[in-house]
Design an enzyme around this catalytic site. Structure first.
Site, PDB file in Angstrom:
ATOM      1  N   GLY A 255       4.288 101.721  21.325  1.00 27.32           N
ATOM      2  CA  GLY A 255       2.822 101.748  21.336  1.00 27.32           C
ATOM      3  C   GLY A 255       2.932 100.919  22.663  1.00 27.32           C
TER       4      GLY A 255
ATOM      5  N   SER B 239       2.944 104.954  17.942  1.00 28.42           N
ATOM      6  CA  SER B 239       4.051 103.842  17.577  1.00 28.42           C
ATOM      7  C   SER B 239       4.772 104.253  16.280  1.00 28.42           C
ATOM      8  CB  SER B 239       3.668 102.533  17.677  1.00 28.42           C
ATOM      9  OG  SER B 239       4.692 101.583  17.317  1.00 28.42           O
TER      10      SER B 239
ATOM     11  N   HIS C  71       6.346 102.714  14.080  1.00 26.14           N
ATOM     12  CA  HIS C  71       6.324 101.527  12.935  1.00 26.14           C
ATOM     13  C   HIS C  71       5.035 101.387  12.458  1.00 26.14           C
ATOM     14  CE1 HIS C  71       4.754  97.681  14.762  1.00 26.14           C
ATOM     15  NE2 HIS C  71       5.183  98.156  15.875  1.00 26.14           N
TER      16      HIS C  71
ATOM     17  N   THR D 118      18.729 106.292  28.125  1.00 29.64           N
ATOM     18  CA  THR D 118      19.155 107.298  27.129  1.00 29.64           C
ATOM     19  C   THR D 118      18.256 107.164  26.127  1.00 29.64           C
ATOM     20  OG1 THR D 118      21.358 106.717  27.910  1.00 29.64           O
ATOM     21  CG2 THR D 118      21.221 107.520  25.814  1.00 29.64           C
TER      22      THR D 118
ATOM     23  N   CYS E  35      -2.808  86.646  15.082  1.00 33.05           N
ATOM     24  CA  CYS E  35      -2.261  87.600  16.184  1.00 33.05           C
ATOM     25  C   CYS E  35      -1.792  86.671  17.389  1.00 33.05           C
ATOM     26  CB  CYS E  35      -3.149  88.625  16.427  1.00 33.05           C
ATOM     27  SG  CYS E  35      -3.334  89.573  15.152  1.00 33.05           S
TER      28      CYS E  35
HETATM   29  C1  PLP Z   1       0.998  97.927  17.047  1.00 38.55           C
HETATM   30  C2  PLP Z   1      -0.109  98.334  18.057  1.00 38.55           C
HETATM   31  C3  PLP Z   1       0.325  98.551  19.511  1.00 38.55           C
HETATM   32  C4  PLP Z   1       1.515  98.012  19.993  1.00 38.55           C
HETATM   33  O1  PLP Z   1       2.474  99.055  19.308  1.00 38.55           O
HETATM   34  P1  PLP Z   1       4.126  98.401  19.379  1.00 38.55           P
HETATM   35  O2  PLP Z   1       4.936  99.850  19.066  1.00 38.55           O
HETATM   36  O3  PLP Z   1       4.356  97.413  18.320  1.00 38.55           O
HETATM   37  O4  PLP Z   1       4.457  98.121  20.702  1.00 38.55           O
HETATM   38  C5  PLP Z   1      -0.534  98.879  20.206  1.00 38.55           C
HETATM   39  N1  PLP Z   1      -1.839  99.090  19.910  1.00 38.55           N
HETATM   40  C6  PLP Z   1      -2.430  99.055  18.717  1.00 38.55           C
HETATM   41  C7  PLP Z   1      -3.717  99.474  18.167  1.00 38.55           C
HETATM   42  C8  PLP Z   1      -1.374  98.702  17.731  1.00 38.55           C
HETATM   43  O5  PLP Z   1      -1.718  98.496  16.339  1.00 38.55           O
END
Ligand code: PLP
Length: 394
Positions: A69, A198, A200, A236, A323
């Site tokens: 993300g 993202s 995860h 890659t 955070c």
């Molecule tokens: C977790 C998060 C991100 C960052 O994503 P990553 O994959 O951890 O870099 C960005 N924006 C929001 C709203 C998120 O919750």
């Protein structure tokens, strides 16, 4: 153990795990290679792109894979800003409670000569489409507003914001990292030009994400190298992670309505239970919020202490202040909705995933009640509050 920090990251689903392991084991070829296992890897990428595009109603060619993300946010904003600047447009619009991947990128662009307008957030955790309309100027290059906030879970009116941007000819980006896989997102109906996601955050692997960029809109690359991702993102490809992300997203989207209904009921029970704690308040609108998000402030307690004590009871949760780890600054999100510093420090975020049971919800309620009561029993701030030396805020 009750894992209640799904906004920070999620556990991979068995299907996402299986898919990842399978690709790692069997399809290790470089997708750019011409021989059989290279072509196989390329096919895996093509299928993932097709499946992800289908979920958000995009075309496969509009999906660019990234490392997550943060990277997608950086690329979307920097690209839109620099492309806008070429046409003399150097004004960017966003909100005060975006993720730091957005806010820090905007801050940096601010130092590079761009003008940034950060919209205020209403105390219910929402920004309005009218605010966006008022902020847009002749020289506005980009509007970026998150679909769902990562701390308080509030759902922003992105469809209306997108419509306004479309009418005014301004590029609209949304950080949909918290929304995707949890609430329906449709780039056509929601009038989205660019979207970050993202894996995860929806039970896929860490280190994998994507950026949607509407066909016809240019995108600048930030990473120089090979010609992967149509020359917009060198490196890659993370074939296993991408395949796993596609599996996780498809899986989540197939049951999105029932998961949301089930989680909302559990969330609402949790909110009702925690509301019984005196001098507490829910952060963010009670209805316009993510199905699994609960975020409270409790007066007279420290968020960090709550997290540590809950951990001892087997509960993994988060506090707004955690955070910005290492600093004592309270969450910028809670400050943006008008909480004062002291109140914001007493925040607790519980973000649920579908596997939580009603018994666990009851255990959460009981544990938080006990913890808040215990911490207040020796809190000097609480003593000042109950003795009337300082007035209650909540
Ligand atoms: C977790 C998060 C991100 C960052 O994503 P990553 O994959 O951890 O870099 C960005 N924006 C929001 C709203 C998120 O919750």
């Amino acid at each position: 153990m009750i894992y209640a920090d799904n906004a920070a990251t999620t556990k991979m689903s068995p299907l996402a795990m299986e898919t990842m392991m399978h690709v790692l084991r069997e399809s290790y070829g470089n997708p750019s290679a011409l021989y059989t296992i290279g072509r196989e890897a390329k096919k895996i990428l093509d299928n993932a792109r097709r499946d992800i595009a289908a979920v958000i109603h995009a075309a496969p060619g509009e999906i660019y894979f990234t490392s997550g993300g943060s990277e997608a946010d950086n690329q979307a904003i920097r690209s839109a800003a620099l492309l806008g600047a070429r046409k003399g447009k150097k004004h960017l619009v966003s909100t005060a409670f975006e993720h730091h991947a957005i806010l820090h990128t905007l801050e940096k662009l601010g130092r590079e000569g761009f003008e940034v307008t950060l919209l205020d957030i209403h105390e219910n955790g929402l920004v309005s489409a009218e605010q966006v309309a008022e902020a847009i100027r002749e020289d506005t290059a980009l509007v970026t507003v998150m679909a769902a906030n990562n701390e308080i879970g509030t759902l922003q009116p992105i469809r209306e914001i997108g419509r306004i941007c479309r009418e005014k000819g301004v590029v609209f980006h949304t950080d949909a990292v918290q929304a995707l896989g949890h609430i329906p997102v449709d780039v056509q109906m929601d009038n989205i030009d660019m979207l970050s996601a993202s894996a995860h955050k929806f039970h896929g692997p860490k280190g994998t994400g994507f950026l949607f960029v509407r066909e016809g809109l240019d995108l600048l690359n930030l990473i120089e190298g090979g010609a992967q991702e149509k020359g917009k993102r060198a490196g890659t490809e993370n074939t296993a992670g991408i395949a796993s992300m596609a599996a996780a997203l498809t899986e989540a989207s197939l049951k999105i309505e029932e998961t949301a209904a089930d989680l909302s009921a559990k969330r609402d029970r949790l909110i009702r239970g925690l509301s019984e704690i005196p001098h507490s308040a829910l952060n963010g609108d009670a209805e316009k919020r993510l199905p699994g998000n609960v975020n409270f402030c409790f007066e007279g307690v420290e968020g960090e202490m709550m997290i540590l004590l809950l951990d001892k009871k087997g509960i993994q949760a988060s506090s707004g202040s955690a955070c910005t780890s290492g600093s004592l600054d309270p969450s910028h999100v809670l400050l943006a909705i008008g909480r004062d510093h002291d109140t914001a420090r007493g925040s607790l975020r519980l973000t649920l995933s579908e596997d939580i049971t009603m018994e666990e919800i009851e255990y959460l309620i009981g544990s938080v009640k006990e913890t808040v009561e215990y911490l207040r029993s020796f809190s000097p701030t609480w003593k000042d509050l109950i003795s009337g030396r300082t007035p209650f805020v909540l």
